[in-house]
Scaffold this motif. Structure first.
Motif, PDB file in Angstrom:
ATOM      1  N   GLY A  23      -2.010  12.596   4.618  1.00  0.00           N
ATOM      2  CA  GLY A  23      -2.023  12.600   3.574  1.00  0.00           C
ATOM      3  C   GLY A  23      -0.732  12.795   2.904  1.00  0.00           C
ATOM      4  N   GLU A  24       0.423  12.627   3.075  1.00  0.00           N
ATOM      5  CA  GLU A  24       1.711  12.505   2.203  1.00  0.00           C
ATOM      6  C   GLU A  24       1.788  11.290   1.505  1.00  0.00           C
ATOM      7  N   PRO A  25       2.586  11.479   0.358  1.00  0.00           N
ATOM      8  CA  PRO A  25       2.597  10.253  -0.078  1.00  0.00           C
ATOM      9  C   PRO A  25       3.329   8.798   0.770  1.00  0.00           C
ATOM     10  N   VAL A  26       3.077   7.722   0.238  1.00  0.00           N
ATOM     11  CA  VAL A  26       3.649   6.940   0.780  1.00  0.00           C
ATOM     12  C   VAL A  26       3.564   5.712  -0.127  1.00  0.00           C
ATOM     13  N   ARG A  27       5.294   5.094   0.416  1.00  0.00           N
ATOM     14  CA  ARG A  27       5.436   3.279  -0.190  1.00  0.00           C
ATOM     15  C   ARG A  27       5.685   2.704   0.657  1.00  0.00           C
ATOM     16  N   VAL A  28       5.925   1.720   0.997  1.00  0.00           N
ATOM     17  CA  VAL A  28       6.139   0.693   1.385  1.00  0.00           C
ATOM     18  C   VAL A  28       6.646  -0.196   1.257  1.00  0.00           C
ATOM     19  N   ILE A  29       7.319  -1.111   1.946  1.00  0.00           N
ATOM     20  CA  ILE A  29       8.298  -2.318   1.541  1.00  0.00           C
ATOM     21  C   ILE A  29       7.638  -3.559   2.363  1.00  0.00           C
ATOM     22  N   VAL A  30       6.992  -4.137   1.874  1.00  0.00           N
ATOM     23  CA  VAL A  30       6.681  -5.558   2.441  1.00  0.00           C
ATOM     24  C   VAL A  30       6.549  -7.073   1.357  1.00  0.00           C
ATOM     25  N   ARG A  31       6.639  -7.770   3.071  1.00  0.00           N
ATOM     26  CA  ARG A  31       7.259  -9.332   2.401  1.00  0.00           C
ATOM     27  C   ARG A  31       5.942  -9.937   1.619  1.00  0.00           C
ATOM     28  N   ASP A  32       4.621  -9.216   2.053  1.00  0.00           N
ATOM     29  CA  ASP A  32       3.072 -10.099   1.553  1.00  0.00           C
ATOM     30  C   ASP A  32       2.046  -9.186   1.587  1.00  0.00           C
ATOM     31  N   GLU A  45       2.039   2.869  -2.312  1.00  0.00           N
ATOM     32  CA  GLU A  45       3.041   2.040  -3.632  1.00  0.00           C
ATOM     33  C   GLU A  45       3.292   0.535  -2.865  1.00  0.00           C
ATOM     34  N   VAL A  46       3.356  -0.214  -2.919  1.00  0.00           N
ATOM     35  CA  VAL A  46       3.526  -0.945  -2.799  1.00  0.00           C
ATOM     36  C   VAL A  46       5.010  -2.273  -3.733  1.00  0.00           C
ATOM     37  N   VAL A  47       6.206  -1.820  -2.615  1.00  0.00           N
ATOM     38  CA  VAL A  47       7.814  -2.496  -2.934  1.00  0.00           C
ATOM     39  C   VAL A  47       7.296  -3.966  -2.370  1.00  0.00           C
ATOM     40  N   GLU A  48       6.781  -5.104  -3.122  1.00  0.00           N
ATOM     41  CA  GLU A  48       7.504  -6.237  -2.536  1.00  0.00           C
ATOM     42  C   GLU A  48       8.368  -7.119  -1.890  1.00  0.00           C
ATOM     43  N   GLY A  49       9.141  -7.198  -0.721  1.00  0.00           N
ATOM     44  CA  GLY A  49      10.838  -8.461  -0.514  1.00  0.00           C
ATOM     45  C   GLY A  49      10.860  -7.595   0.318  1.00  0.00           C
ATOM     46  N   SER A  50      11.982  -7.406   1.170  1.00  0.00           N
ATOM     47  CA  SER A  50      12.910  -7.842   2.213  1.00  0.00           C
ATOM     48  C   SER A  50      13.137  -6.338   2.412  1.00  0.00           C
ATOM     49  N   HIS A  51      13.238  -5.636   3.235  1.00  0.00           N
ATOM     50  CA  HIS A  51      14.044  -4.474   3.348  1.00  0.00           C
ATOM     51  C   HIS A  51      15.387  -4.817   3.994  1.00  0.00           C
ATOM     52  N   ALA A  52      16.050  -6.003   4.212  1.00  0.00           N
ATOM     53  CA  ALA A  52      17.395  -6.421   4.225  1.00  0.00           C
ATOM     54  C   ALA A  52      18.001  -6.820   2.758  1.00  0.00           C
ATOM     55  N   ASP A  53      17.309  -6.533   1.360  1.00  0.00           N
ATOM     56  CA  ASP A  53      17.896  -7.002  -0.104  1.00  0.00           C
ATOM     57  C   ASP A  53      17.773  -5.386  -0.222  1.00  0.00           C
ATOM     58  N   ALA A  54      19.067  -5.305  -0.950  1.00  0.00           N
ATOM     59  CA  ALA A  54      20.022  -4.356  -1.899  1.00  0.00           C
ATOM     60  C   ALA A  54      18.686  -3.921  -2.887  1.00  0.00           C
ATOM     61  N   ASP A  55      18.518  -4.889  -3.743  1.00  0.00           N
ATOM     62  CA  ASP A  55      17.915  -4.451  -4.955  1.00  0.00           C
ATOM     63  C   ASP A  55      15.996  -3.790  -4.382  1.00  0.00           C
ATOM     64  N   THR A  56      15.609  -4.222  -3.177  1.00  0.00           N
ATOM     65  CA  THR A  56      14.255  -3.612  -2.601  1.00  0.00           C
ATOM     66  C   THR A  56      14.191  -2.384  -2.058  1.00  0.00           C
ATOM     67  N   ILE A  57      15.805  -2.530  -2.011  1.00  0.00           N
ATOM     68  CA  ILE A  57      15.777  -0.903  -0.997  1.00  0.00           C
ATOM     69  C   ILE A  57      16.388  -0.388  -1.905  1.00  0.00           C
ATOM     70  N   ALA A  58      16.788  -0.285  -3.007  1.00  0.00           N
ATOM     71  CA  ALA A  58      17.352   0.918  -3.946  1.00  0.00           C
ATOM     72  C   ALA A  58      15.674   0.995  -5.148  1.00  0.00           C
ATOM     73  N   LYS A  59      14.188   0.029  -5.060  1.00  0.00           N
ATOM     74  CA  LYS A  59      13.642   0.227  -5.663  1.00  0.00           C
ATOM     75  C   LYS A  59      12.342   1.171  -4.719  1.00  0.00           C
ATOM     76  N   ALA A  60      12.411   1.461  -3.838  1.00  0.00           N
ATOM     77  CA  ALA A  60      11.694   1.365  -2.732  1.00  0.00           C
ATOM     78  C   ALA A  60      12.458   2.810  -2.144  1.00  0.00           C
ATOM     79  N   LEU A  61      12.999   3.565  -2.761  1.00  0.00           N
ATOM     80  CA  LEU A  61      13.603   4.418  -2.486  1.00  0.00           C
ATOM     81  C   LEU A  61      13.890   5.347  -3.731  1.00  0.00           C
TER      82      LEU A  61
END
Length: 116
Positions: A23-32, A45-61
């Protein structure tokens, strides 16, 4: 909020299922995002992109306090030497997680089948 990487892979999917059951709130980083099952897409909550990308990581965190982070297998891309491949993934997340005080669990399959 916990952020989970590789939610469509073998390990990430298992972690995601267990966290969703809690039941924890979850956000995922996923390319597709289309690779996520529909029942998962409605719960995360979905963050689309690669977790190797600094901007994607910043948005997801943003607003997160925990992170499950997995370095994908070396066959994921033309990675070059194993050390460089690992460090390419590690730099962005290490800086962001540290600056935000995010606790992190890190798993890697690096080295499996990889010739340096």
């Amino acid at each position: 909020m916990i952020v989970i990487t590789t939610p469509t892979g073998d390990i990430g999917r298992q972690v995601l299922d267990r966290v969703l059951d809690s039941g924890e709130p979850v956000r995922v980083i996923v390319r597709d995002p289309s690779r996520l099952p529909e029942h998962v897409r409605t719960q995360v909550e979905v963050v689309e992109g690669s977790h190797a990308d600094a901007d994607t990581i910043a948005k997801a965190l943003d607003g997160a306090d925990r992170l499950f982070w997995l370095v994908p297998p070396a066959g994921f891309r033309d990675a070059g030497p194993a050390r460089r491949y690992y460090l390419d993934f590690a730099r962005a997340v290490a800086q962001e997680a540290t600056s935000r005080g995010v606790r992190m669990v890190h798993v890697t399959s690096l080295g499996h089948g990889y010739q340096d």
